[in-house]
Design an enzyme around this catalytic site. Structure first.
Site, mmCIF file in Angstrom:
data_model
loop_
_atom_site.group_PDB
_atom_site.id
_atom_site.type_symbol
_atom_site.label_atom_id
_atom_site.label_comp_id
_atom_site.label_asym_id
_atom_site.label_seq_id
_atom_site.Cartn_x
_atom_site.Cartn_y
_atom_site.Cartn_z
ATOM 1 N N THR A 38 -3.127 2.192 -14.648
ATOM 2 C CA THR A 38 -3.433 0.779 -14.901
ATOM 3 C C THR A 38 -4.686 0.283 -14.193
ATOM 4 O OG1 THR A 38 -2.108 -0.072 -13.056
ATOM 5 C CG2 THR A 38 -0.970 0.273 -15.164
ATOM 6 N N ASP B 64 0.864 -1.182 0.000
ATOM 7 C CA ASP B 64 0.000 0.000 0.000
ATOM 8 C C ASP B 64 0.898 1.228 0.000
ATOM 9 O OD1 ASP B 64 -1.648 2.136 0.649
ATOM 10 O OD2 ASP B 64 -2.609 1.103 2.326
ATOM 11 N N VAL C 185 -8.547 2.122 -13.067
ATOM 12 C CA VAL C 185 -9.765 2.599 -13.737
ATOM 13 C C VAL C 185 -9.460 3.142 -15.141
ATOM 14 C CG1 VAL C 185 -11.587 4.349 -13.594
ATOM 15 C CG2 VAL C 185 -10.912 3.084 -11.560
ATOM 16 N N TYR C 186 -8.270 3.712 -15.329
ATOM 17 C CA TYR C 186 -7.943 4.306 -16.631
ATOM 18 C C TYR C 186 -7.610 3.260 -17.695
ATOM 19 C CZ TYR C 186 -8.120 9.227 -15.076
ATOM 20 O OH TYR C 186 -8.530 10.473 -14.632
ATOM 21 N N GLY D 187 -9.474 4.264 -6.136
ATOM 22 C CA GLY D 187 -8.188 3.597 -6.263
ATOM 23 C C GLY D 187 -7.117 4.221 -5.390
ATOM 24 N N VAL D 188 -5.928 4.323 -5.961
ATOM 25 C CA VAL D 188 -4.787 4.796 -5.175
ATOM 26 C C VAL D 188 -4.979 6.249 -4.749
ATOM 27 C CG1 VAL D 188 -3.370 5.463 -7.185
ATOM 28 C CG2 VAL D 188 -2.282 4.777 -5.050
ATOM 29 N N ASP D 189 -5.611 7.041 -5.595
ATOM 30 C CA ASP D 189 -5.829 8.448 -5.247
ATOM 31 C C ASP D 189 -6.756 8.563 -4.031
ATOM 32 O OD1 ASP D 189 -5.236 11.160 -5.933
ATOM 33 O OD2 ASP D 189 -7.224 11.357 -6.849
ATOM 34 N N ASN E 157 -6.937 12.570 -10.948
ATOM 35 C CA ASN E 157 -7.687 12.993 -12.130
ATOM 36 C C ASN E 157 -7.555 14.508 -12.246
ATOM 37 O OD1 ASN E 157 -9.858 14.216 -10.540
ATOM 38 N ND2 ASN E 157 -10.356 12.095 -10.012
HETATM 39 P P1 ADP Z 1 -5.881 5.195 -12.635
HETATM 40 O O1 ADP Z 1 -7.173 5.958 -12.602
HETATM 41 O O2 ADP Z 1 -4.695 6.082 -12.978
HETATM 42 O O3 ADP Z 1 -5.960 3.967 -13.461
HETATM 43 P P2 ADP Z 1 -6.171 3.642 -10.157
HETATM 44 O O4 ADP Z 1 -6.036 4.159 -8.765
HETATM 45 O O5 ADP Z 1 -7.503 3.164 -10.599
HETATM 46 O O6 ADP Z 1 -5.601 4.815 -11.098
HETATM 47 O O7 ADP Z 1 -5.133 2.474 -10.361
HETATM 48 C C1 ADP Z 1 -3.735 2.653 -10.479
HETATM 49 C C2 ADP Z 1 -3.018 1.505 -9.782
HETATM 50 O O8 ADP Z 1 -2.980 1.766 -8.373
HETATM 51 C C3 ADP Z 1 -3.696 0.144 -9.928
HETATM 52 O O9 ADP Z 1 -2.685 -0.829 -10.226
HETATM 53 C C4 ADP Z 1 -4.297 -0.101 -8.554
HETATM 54 O O10 ADP Z 1 -4.367 -1.483 -8.239
HETATM 55 C C5 ADP Z 1 -3.271 0.567 -7.680
HETATM 56 N N1 ADP Z 1 -3.653 0.903 -6.293
HETATM 57 C C6 ADP Z 1 -4.892 1.037 -5.746
HETATM 58 N N2 ADP Z 1 -4.796 1.335 -4.432
HETATM 59 C C7 ADP Z 1 -3.453 1.394 -4.140
HETATM 60 C C8 ADP Z 1 -2.686 1.638 -2.955
HETATM 61 N N3 ADP Z 1 -3.271 1.912 -1.781
HETATM 62 N N4 ADP Z 1 -1.329 1.600 -3.042
HETATM 63 C C9 ADP Z 1 -0.717 1.342 -4.224
HETATM 64 N N5 ADP Z 1 -1.373 1.104 -5.370
HETATM 65 C C10 ADP Z 1 -2.729 1.127 -5.334
#
Ligand code: ADP
Length: 170
Positions: free
Chosen positions: A120, A10, A122-123, A32-34, A24
């Site tokens: 990788t 994480d 949602v985008y 997701g990560v954001d 975004n």
């Molecule tokens: P995007 O909209 O740029 O695709 P996402 O957040 O949907 O961004 O996904 C980008 C990557 O971050 C994915 O591989 C997702 O599994 C990963 N991700 C989601 N949560 C976390 C986290 N807490 N730490 C690290 N990576 C994460």
């Protein structure tokens, strides 16, 4: 040239100077990560982001890290490309995300930086191509950053990043 490490975990738990978030254009926080980074950093992160928005795809901006645990001092917000099949410059935009984030890290004098697998989720950017672009762009970008940690949140992404790193020769 930074040492690149691929880790599984994480990104909000990373001991680095700056964490990159896959934002975004609104910089208000998302899923997701954001979402995870905004929850950990607290509501001031969205307020700081709003003041700098909008952010174009391929660009990056920095804010303080607010409530993220030390030593993290900065959040670098970069906006990835929405995957539309690969014929719309998505690879160049993704490379720009890594390049611009490292340039911002240099401006902040950040020496340890953690990146998620930008675009990788949602985008929809294919993970194998995204991993190659991440590694090759970091290698090709002149920077004072000493350690780059590529943080995969799932095993499949970890393996794609680890094999791209191995192929690149370190
Ligand atoms: P995007 O909209 O740029 O695709 P996402 O957040 O949907 O961004 O996904 C980008 C990557 O971050 C994915 O591989 C997702 O599994 C990963 N991700 C989601 N949560 C976390 C986290 N807490 N730490 C690290 N990576 C994460």
């Amino acid at each position: 040239m930074p040492v690149i490490e691929v880790v599984l975990g994480d990104i909000t738990r990373e001991d680095v100077d700056a964490v990159v978030t896959a934002a975004n254009e609104s910089l208000l926080g998302g899923g997701g990560v954001d979402g995870a980074i905004h929850r950990a950093a607290g509501p001031r992160l969205a307020r700081a982001g709003a003041a700098l928005a909008p952010c174009d795809p391929g660009e990056a901006v920095a804010t303080p890290a607010f409530d993220l645990d030390p030593p993290v001092r900065h959040v670098i917000h970069t906006v990835g490309p929405v995957w539309e099949g690969g014929g719309y410059g998505e690879a160049d935009v993704l490379a720009s995300c890594y390049r611009r984030s490292l340039e911002i890290a240099d401006e902040l004098a950040a020496r340890r930086v953690a990146f998620p697998a930008i675009a990788t989720g949602v985008y929809g950017f294919p993970g194998d191509q995204a991993a190659e672009i991440a590694i090759s762009t970091i290698r090709a970008t002149p920077t004072n950053v000493e350690h780059v940690r590529l943080v995969a949140f799932d095993q499949a992404t970890y393996e794609l990043l680890a094999s791209a790193l191995q192929r690149s020769g370190r």
